[in-house]
Design a protein around this motif. Structure first.
Motif, PDB file in Angstrom:
ATOM      1  N   ALA A   1      47.797  40.855  44.989  1.00  0.00           N
ATOM      2  CA  ALA A   1      46.517  41.317  45.907  1.00  0.00           C
ATOM      3  C   ALA A   1      45.595  42.197  45.025  1.00  0.00           C
ATOM      4  CB  ALA A   1      47.311  42.160  46.934  1.00  0.00           C
ATOM      5  N   THR A   2      45.857  42.084  43.590  1.00  0.00           N
ATOM      6  CA  THR A   2      45.327  43.166  42.875  1.00  0.00           C
ATOM      7  C   THR A   2      44.141  42.321  41.968  1.00  0.00           C
ATOM      8  OG1 THR A   2      47.134  44.311  42.465  1.00  0.00           O
ATOM      9  CG2 THR A   2      45.433  44.584  40.859  1.00  0.00           C
ATOM     10  N   ILE A   3      42.970  42.965  41.808  1.00  0.00           N
ATOM     11  CA  ILE A   3      41.866  42.508  40.793  1.00  0.00           C
ATOM     12  C   ILE A   3      42.575  42.458  39.457  1.00  0.00           C
ATOM     13  CG2 ILE A   3      39.823  43.385  39.699  1.00  0.00           C
ATOM     14  CD1 ILE A   3      39.435  45.053  42.202  1.00  0.00           C
ATOM     15  N   THR A   4      42.646  41.264  38.926  1.00  0.00           N
ATOM     16  CA  THR A   4      43.125  41.205  37.653  1.00  0.00           C
ATOM     17  C   THR A   4      42.181  41.230  36.445  1.00  0.00           C
ATOM     18  OG1 THR A   4      42.584  38.832  37.774  1.00  0.00           O
ATOM     19  CG2 THR A   4      44.650  39.276  38.474  1.00  0.00           C
ATOM     20  N   SER A   5      40.834  41.484  36.779  1.00  0.00           N
ATOM     21  CA  SER A   5      39.960  41.542  35.656  1.00  0.00           C
ATOM     22  C   SER A   5      40.266  43.174  35.349  1.00  0.00           C
ATOM     23  CB  SER A   5      38.646  41.434  36.229  1.00  0.00           C
ATOM     24  OG  SER A   5      37.607  42.274  35.091  1.00  0.00           O
ATOM     25  N   GLU A   6      40.248  43.378  33.983  1.00  0.00           N
ATOM     26  CA  GLU A   6      40.261  44.665  33.236  1.00  0.00           C
ATOM     27  C   GLU A   6      38.890  45.152  32.860  1.00  0.00           C
ATOM     28  OE1 GLU A   6      43.783  46.437  31.626  1.00  0.00           O
ATOM     29  OE2 GLU A   6      44.661  44.597  31.485  1.00  0.00           O
ATOM     30  N   ALA A   7      38.135  44.291  33.082  1.00  0.00           N
ATOM     31  CA  ALA A   7      36.675  44.632  32.359  1.00  0.00           C
ATOM     32  C   ALA A   7      36.151  45.670  33.124  1.00  0.00           C
ATOM     33  CB  ALA A   7      35.902  43.297  32.464  1.00  0.00           C
ATOM     34  N   GLY A   8      35.440  46.577  32.382  1.00  0.00           N
ATOM     35  CA  GLY A   8      34.646  47.674  33.011  1.00  0.00           C
ATOM     36  C   GLY A   8      32.892  47.649  32.719  1.00  0.00           C
ATOM     37  N   ASP A   9      32.407  46.613  32.938  1.00  0.00           N
ATOM     38  CA  ASP A   9      31.151  46.514  32.461  1.00  0.00           C
ATOM     39  C   ASP A   9      30.210  46.173  33.597  1.00  0.00           C
ATOM     40  OD1 ASP A   9      31.781  44.007  32.392  1.00  0.00           O
ATOM     41  OD2 ASP A   9      31.403  43.556  30.286  1.00  0.00           O
ATOM     42  N   THR A  10      28.934  45.360  33.294  1.00  0.00           N
ATOM     43  CA  THR A  10      28.269  44.958  34.265  1.00  0.00           C
ATOM     44  C   THR A  10      28.284  43.274  34.334  1.00  0.00           C
ATOM     45  OG1 THR A  10      26.406  44.736  32.554  1.00  0.00           O
ATOM     46  CG2 THR A  10      26.598  46.917  34.057  1.00  0.00           C
ATOM     47  N   GLU A  11      29.321  42.882  33.749  1.00  0.00           N
ATOM     48  CA  GLU A  11      29.412  41.152  33.904  1.00  0.00           C
ATOM     49  C   GLU A  11      30.022  41.140  35.328  1.00  0.00           C
ATOM     50  OE1 GLU A  11      30.368  37.352  33.186  1.00  0.00           O
ATOM     51  OE2 GLU A  11      31.940  38.770  33.797  1.00  0.00           O
ATOM     52  N   LYS A  12      29.577  40.065  36.044  1.00  0.00           N
ATOM     53  CA  LYS A  12      30.054  39.791  37.221  1.00  0.00           C
ATOM     54  C   LYS A  12      31.404  39.416  37.357  1.00  0.00           C
ATOM     55  CE  LYS A  12      29.188  34.625  37.316  1.00  0.00           C
ATOM     56  NZ  LYS A  12      28.302  33.665  38.190  1.00  0.00           N
ATOM     57  N   ASN A  13      32.104  39.228  36.416  1.00  0.00           N
ATOM     58  CA  ASN A  13      33.838  39.120  36.626  1.00  0.00           C
ATOM     59  C   ASN A  13      34.431  40.454  36.595  1.00  0.00           C
ATOM     60  OD1 ASN A  13      34.520  36.173  36.757  1.00  0.00           O
ATOM     61  ND2 ASN A  13      33.031  36.238  35.119  1.00  0.00           N
ATOM     62  N   SER A  14      33.377  41.508  36.124  1.00  0.00           N
ATOM     63  CA  SER A  14      34.103  42.983  36.059  1.00  0.00           C
ATOM     64  C   SER A  14      34.682  43.444  37.074  1.00  0.00           C
ATOM     65  CB  SER A  14      32.926  43.983  35.305  1.00  0.00           C
ATOM     66  OG  SER A  14      33.524  44.904  35.104  1.00  0.00           O
ATOM     67  N   GLN A  15      35.953  43.783  37.297  1.00  0.00           N
ATOM     68  CA  GLN A  15      36.645  44.386  38.440  1.00  0.00           C
ATOM     69  C   GLN A  15      36.306  43.442  39.571  1.00  0.00           C
ATOM     70  OE1 GLN A  15      38.580  47.178  38.275  1.00  0.00           O
ATOM     71  NE2 GLN A  15      38.176  46.846  35.956  1.00  0.00           N
ATOM     72  N   LYS A  16      36.656  42.063  39.477  1.00  0.00           N
ATOM     73  CA  LYS A  16      36.058  41.278  40.434  1.00  0.00           C
ATOM     74  C   LYS A  16      36.932  41.267  41.740  1.00  0.00           C
ATOM     75  CE  LYS A  16      35.211  36.179  40.677  1.00  0.00           C
ATOM     76  NZ  LYS A  16      35.243  35.097  39.878  1.00  0.00           N
ATOM     77  N   ASN A  17      36.074  41.677  42.679  1.00  0.00           N
ATOM     78  CA  ASN A  17      36.702  42.079  44.061  1.00  0.00           C
ATOM     79  C   ASN A  17      36.363  40.573  44.860  1.00  0.00           C
ATOM     80  OD1 ASN A  17      37.893  44.360  45.085  1.00  0.00           O
ATOM     81  ND2 ASN A  17      36.246  45.614  44.392  1.00  0.00           N
ATOM     82  N   ASN A  18      37.140  40.173  45.944  1.00  0.00           N
ATOM     83  CA  ASN A  18      36.925  38.973  46.554  1.00  0.00           C
ATOM     84  C   ASN A  18      36.031  39.215  47.552  1.00  0.00           C
ATOM     85  OD1 ASN A  18      38.604  37.121  44.722  1.00  0.00           O
ATOM     86  ND2 ASN A  18      39.956  38.593  45.259  1.00  0.00           N
ATOM     87  N   SER A  19      35.228  38.241  48.153  1.00  0.00           N
ATOM     88  CA  SER A  19      34.614  38.470  49.174  1.00  0.00           C
ATOM     89  C   SER A  19      35.384  38.117  50.433  1.00  0.00           C
ATOM     90  CB  SER A  19      33.348  37.320  49.105  1.00  0.00           C
ATOM     91  OG  SER A  19      32.526  37.626  48.116  1.00  0.00           O
ATOM     92  N   ILE A  20      34.722  38.487  51.641  1.00  0.00           N
ATOM     93  CA  ILE A  20      35.568  38.472  52.851  1.00  0.00           C
ATOM     94  C   ILE A  20      35.317  36.953  53.142  1.00  0.00           C
ATOM     95  CG2 ILE A  20      36.034  38.999  55.178  1.00  0.00           C
ATOM     96  CD1 ILE A  20      34.599  41.794  54.211  1.00  0.00           C
ATOM     97  N   LEU A  21      36.383  35.951  52.703  1.00  0.00           N
ATOM     98  CA  LEU A  21      36.250  34.593  52.960  1.00  0.00           C
ATOM     99  C   LEU A  21      37.412  34.206  53.336  1.00  0.00           C
ATOM    100  CD1 LEU A  21      34.171  33.275  49.838  1.00  0.00           C
ATOM    101  CD2 LEU A  21      33.584  33.204  52.274  1.00  0.00           C
ATOM    102  N   THR A  22      37.680  32.826  53.818  1.00  0.00           N
ATOM    103  CA  THR A  22      38.969  32.537  54.562  1.00  0.00           C
ATOM    104  C   THR A  22      39.656  31.911  53.225  1.00  0.00           C
ATOM    105  OG1 THR A  22      38.149  30.544  54.920  1.00  0.00           O
ATOM    106  CG2 THR A  22      38.280  32.026  56.757  1.00  0.00           C
ATOM    107  N   GLU A  23      40.965  31.692  53.487  1.00  0.00           N
ATOM    108  CA  GLU A  23      41.589  31.298  52.254  1.00  0.00           C
ATOM    109  C   GLU A  23      41.438  29.765  51.720  1.00  0.00           C
ATOM    110  OE1 GLU A  23      45.730  32.217  53.404  1.00  0.00           O
ATOM    111  OE2 GLU A  23      45.619  34.180  52.481  1.00  0.00           O
ATOM    112  N   ASP A  24      40.999  28.965  52.846  1.00  0.00           N
ATOM    113  CA  ASP A  24      40.715  27.799  52.463  1.00  0.00           C
ATOM    114  C   ASP A  24      39.478  27.437  51.748  1.00  0.00           C
ATOM    115  OD1 ASP A  24      39.374  28.235  55.048  1.00  0.00           O
ATOM    116  OD2 ASP A  24      38.671  26.158  55.126  1.00  0.00           O
TER     117      ASP A  24
END
Lengths: 759, 178
Positions: free
Chosen positions: A142-165
């Protein structure tokens, strides 16, 4: 210079500043400092240029403690103002020495953000990058796996509110794209933000029998849960229990319907029995024969109360088998699957009722028609489900149930209600088609083509609204995805909505708008209907515009050869109008432009922007952002309305629709809530009134729609103004404008228009 | 599942507090009803996830995979310890699973501007040790059996009442026999 002093004091500020860059040592070296027993904010730190790479030469344990200099915004803890330090092992930090060249008292005052290319390995040699996670601070699913702390979009990648499918489908795309990328460039996969997103909520209502709605939702949720693969048998058991409880109503109403049909059947049978016996054995014997059946009929009566419970208790296995069959047969659910499921379940229920009543009906053959069968009676019952009609009496308006939303998706949209009567008919059709109790996969279970989204307009207090989606931001999909998405060569966003029928009767409540594509691929769109609530308007109760609040993404786009489609890359669309969401205040002038550098003709009334019309039309494939700049005003918020652009006879977009602002924008004020652009005059007391001169039939022109409404509602004010008009002299004419037909607009002639109307 | 182009990452701001809690503002990733204005999420060691968010459609969400508790304490001095209000749309309370809805208080008042409908799949029970009062311009009961139905049958005859009464209403059998 102080740095070049021959005698160093090794004291901060006297000898200069000794900068350094270092790395926080692994957690094992931090000892009790990070276990709740620490002193200050200190970290063992390996400093470049001062400490060796080799841990044999200088172990992590022997590194100096570096104190952390906190920013003023973090507080020190005084008066309980404090923010924790968020430095982790492996972080690269910058600092200085408090003791200058002695280099024994380092202080950390800054930290470098990690990038996605920083290794997340375990610690090895000194200065080699490693993860900030430890045995006690660890990642999980359930955790953000990215350890990046910059302005790249994968940085601290949180997930949007989307269904699992949808997360699953997005990850297919990520995996496919990552196949062609170098390791360090690969994108992170998405994770579901919560299992609570996408669940069906069938809210309470007293409008219809909810059985079909709830079966549909239960199947939706079950298929989704099984796809996520957490607890298959537990999910089946819960769904079985839920449908079993829902069946209470179905069984009871089915039995009630049966008994209703038995009353005239038995009444006729008793009469026939009397007529058969009376001529032979006399009336007394005939009546005695009727009386002899009383215990049997009472036995049947007793079953009405007790039998439903027993039948429902016996349904567990039937429901479980049906759910298993359904799960094996379909991957996409929907109301048509629910109809098939319900018909099969109903078949099972009818069999149970028949079995239960067999004994009770035994001995009543003499008053039942020859060949009377419970199952035949029930299956032919056209009002099998309609048990709730008694709730609606003469004081309740039936229309209150029309279009009411019954199902919501958590974290998402509402579901458009289906036609319950049509579904009842379908269920009865399937029930009488000899399909038996087993679940048979219906034709509708397979989606042949993942087509573009349809616009659902429902709810509100009106009917008839219809519209088509205008697709923009079209992108080509990644080839080679799973079968489900293989036919989706192009997807896009919904940048506008073309109203094909404004509907009628939306007098108090606007309808809801949703977008739905057959394969449920698109997401993220949101729109609101704007309805004309002005009773004196010719479009009163109609949908006048649809405000696209969020364009969404990944909606399938119609094929290029679909002539009915409005795809922005094929059909010229652009900004044709605007919606002034907030007119702001204090505007003397304003420059209104959008992302496409289109300038807008702005009308300002009393410091407020009341309208903005694009001066030029150019094709736009996205929903542009409109910007308002002004030296004086603030707060205006204007949104574009996308529509088909006018074309020349040659089929080219008309580039300039207006070099000079048309008179339509010369709004004098408002009458009865509507803009007024006609002739007017000003009374000595400053009141603006309609007409070139005062006649006694004039109406006051107000600065805002609200004021004009308030006045229209107030009889007292009308009376005062009537008195006023009879005692004042003619006002001065200060303006004369007319409203031309914009569709065939021509510049005004030199002759002044006649008449005082214009709204 | 191609994401849209021209996503606005410029306004994104993140504040994370380790793996268990984060605050993400203006992340342009699209959700079910638009991108998030903000998303606050948290997780337990046991992977129970919680989030609250505001999306661009204006919907504010609070989700928790575990239980949710809302308590107004003893220090409140208003009439309403907890006040839930919807200024325009309906309020729905739904148990989608096997849960019950339990409401308890000194007095329970349910007031409707129009109708009140009680709808049950099985039974509705009204139980009061003192009195049950029904008062309306019209009070009506329909059913197949029960003492009210029997009473109605004896008063009304063939026009209504219990199943047995209705079946024999056109026969020569006397009511006293039923």
């Amino acid at each position: 210079m102080i740095d070049q002093s021959l005698v160093n004091s090794n004291f901060i500020g006297r000898d200069g500043f000794r900068w350094w860059i270092g790395q926080i040592a692994p957690i094992e070296a931090q000892k009790s400092q990070q276990e709740g027993e620490g002193w200050g904010n200190r970290f063992k730190t390996r400093i470049l240029g001062y400490h060796p790479f080799s841990k044999e030469d200088l172990s992590d344990d022997d590194l100096p403690w570096a104190s952390v200099l906190l920013p003023p915004t973090s507080g020190s803890g005084g008066a309980n103002f404090f923010q924790s330090v968020r430095i982790r092992p492996g972080d690269v930090v910058m600092g200085f020495f408090l003791d200058g060249d002695n280099a024994q008292i380092p202080v950390i005052f800054g930290i470098y953000g990690r990038t996605k290319n920083v290794s997340q390995d375990a610690p090895s040699i000194g200065f080699a990058p490693f993860t900030g996670y430890t045995k006690r601070v660890k990642t999980n699913n359930a955790t953000i796996t990215s350890e990046a702390g910059d302005t790249e979009k994968n940085s601290q990648k949180n997930n949007s509110i989307l269904t699992e499918d949808k997360i699953k489908k997005k990850n297919e795309e990520v995996e496919k794209k990552n196949e062609e990328k170098e390791e360090e460039d690969k994108d992170l996969k998405y994770q579901a933000i919560s299992s609570t997103v996408g669940g069906s909520v069938d809210v309470a209502n007293d409008c219809d029998d909810d059985f079909l709605t709830e079966v549909s939702s239960t199947l939706d949720d079950l298929v989704a849960a099984v796809d996520s693969g957490t607890d298959f048998f537990g999910d089946i058991a819960q769904a079985t229990s839920k449908i079993q409880k829902m069946s209470n109503s179905l069984v009871s109403s089915t039995m009630s319907n049966l008994y209703e049909k038995l009353v005239p059947e038995m009444q006729g049978g008793l009469e026939s029995l009397y007529e058969k016996i009376a001529p032979i054995s006399g009336p007394s014997a005939a009546i005695a024969a009727q009386e002899a059946l009383i215990p049997k009929v009472k036995g049947l009566d007793g079953l009405l109360e007790c039998a439903p419970g027993k039948i429902v208790n016996g349904l567990n296995k039937t429901i479980q088998d049906l759910l298993n069959d359904a799960l094996l047969s379909v991957s996409n659910t929907g109301i048509c699957i629910a109809e098939q499921f319900t018909a099969s379940l109903l078949d099972g229920i009818i069999n149970e009722i028949s079995d239960t009543l067999d004994d009770a009906l035994d001995g009543l053959d003499s008053i039942l028609s020859a060949g009377f069968k419970v199952s035949d009676v029930l299956k032919s019952s056209s009002d099998l489900f309609k048990s709730v009609g008694a709730f609606v009496d003469c004081n309740q308006t039936n229309s209150r149930c029309v279009g009411k939303v019954k199902t919501f998706k958590t974290g998402g949209n509402v579901k458009k209600p289906f036609n319950i009567n049509a579904s009842f008919d379908n269920v009865l059709g399937i029930l009488n088609s000899d399909s038996g109790t087993s679940f048979t996969k219906p034709n509708c279970a397979d989606v042949d083509f993942c087509g573009p989204p349809v616009v659902n307009i429902f709810g509100g207090d009106g009917i008839g609204g219809a519209a088509k989606a205008i697709m923009g931001g079209i992108v080509r999909n990644t080839d080679g995805l799973s079968d489900v998405t293989a036919d989706l060569s192009r997807t896009g966003s919904i940048i506008g909505v073309e109203i094909t029928d404004p509907g009628v009767g939306y007098f108090t409540s606007p309808p809801l708008i949703t977008f739905e594509d057959p394969c449920n691929n698109g997401y993220g769109s949101a729109a609101e209907a704007i309805v004309d609530f002005n009773p004196s308007s010719p479009t009163y109760g109609q949908i006048t515009a649809i405000d696209v609040i969020s364009v969404g993404e990944n909606y399938p786009v119609s094929p290029v050869d679909d002539l009915d489609a409005i795809n922005s890359d094929q059909v010229p669309v652009g900004v044709i109008n605007t919606i002034v969401v907030n007119s702001g205040q204090g505007y003397v002038d304003a420059l209104v432009t959008d992302d496409n550098d289109i300038e807008y003709d702005v009308v300002i009334q009393n410091g407020r922007i009341v309208s903005a019309i694009p001066l030029n039309t150019i094709q736009s494939q996205d929903l542009p952002v409109i910007t308002v700049t002004s030296k004086t005003g603030t707060g205006a918020f204007i949104k574009p309305v996308i529509g088909r652009l006018p074309l020349t006879p040659q089929g080219e977009v008309v580039q300039v629709i207006d070099c000079i602002s048309p008179n339509i924008n010369n709004i004098v004020g408002y009458v009865n809530g509507k803009p007024y652009t006609g002739l007017y005059h000003i009374m000595p007391n400053g009141v603006k009134m309609t007409g070139a001169s005062h006649t006694g039939n004039d109406v006051i022109i107000y600065d805002t729609p609200q004021e004009s409404f308030r006045s229209a509602r107030s009889v007292g004010i009308t009376t005062i103004m009537t008195t006023l008009t009879t005692t004042t002299t003619q006002g001065e004419i200060i303006g004369e404008v007319s409203m031309p037909d914009t569709s065939t607009y021509t510049p005004p002639t030199s002759n002044p228009p006649s008449g005082g109307g214009g709204y | 599942m191609a994401e849209r182009q021209n996503q606005n990452w410029e306004g994104r701001a993140v504040d994370t507090y380790g793996p268990k809690y984060s605050l993400d503002v203006n992340n342009p990733q699209m959700g079910e009803k638009g991108a998030n204005v903000f998303l606050q999420r948290a997780t337990t060691d046991n992977e129970v996830r919680q989030f609250c968010a505001l999306d661009e459609s204006g919907k504010y969400m609070m989700h928790n995979e575990g239980d949710v508790e809302i308590v107004a304490g003893k220090k409140g001095n208003g009439e309403l310890g907890i006040n839930i209000t919807s200024q325009k749309a309906s309020i729905a309370i739904t148990c989608t699973g096997d849960g019950d809805i339990l409401i308890k208080g000194s007095s329970v008042v349910i007031q409707a501007r129009e109708d009140i409908a009680l709808k049950a799949g099985r039974n509705i029970s009204l139980n009061a040790p003192q009195a049950i009062n029904l008062s309306a311009n019209k009070v009506q009961a329909n059913g197949g059996s029960g003492n009210i139905m029997k009473a109605i049958f004896h008063v009304m005859g063939g026009g209504g009442g219990s199943f047995v009464g209705r079946v024999f209403s056109k026969s020569r059998v006397g009511r006293d026999k039923l």
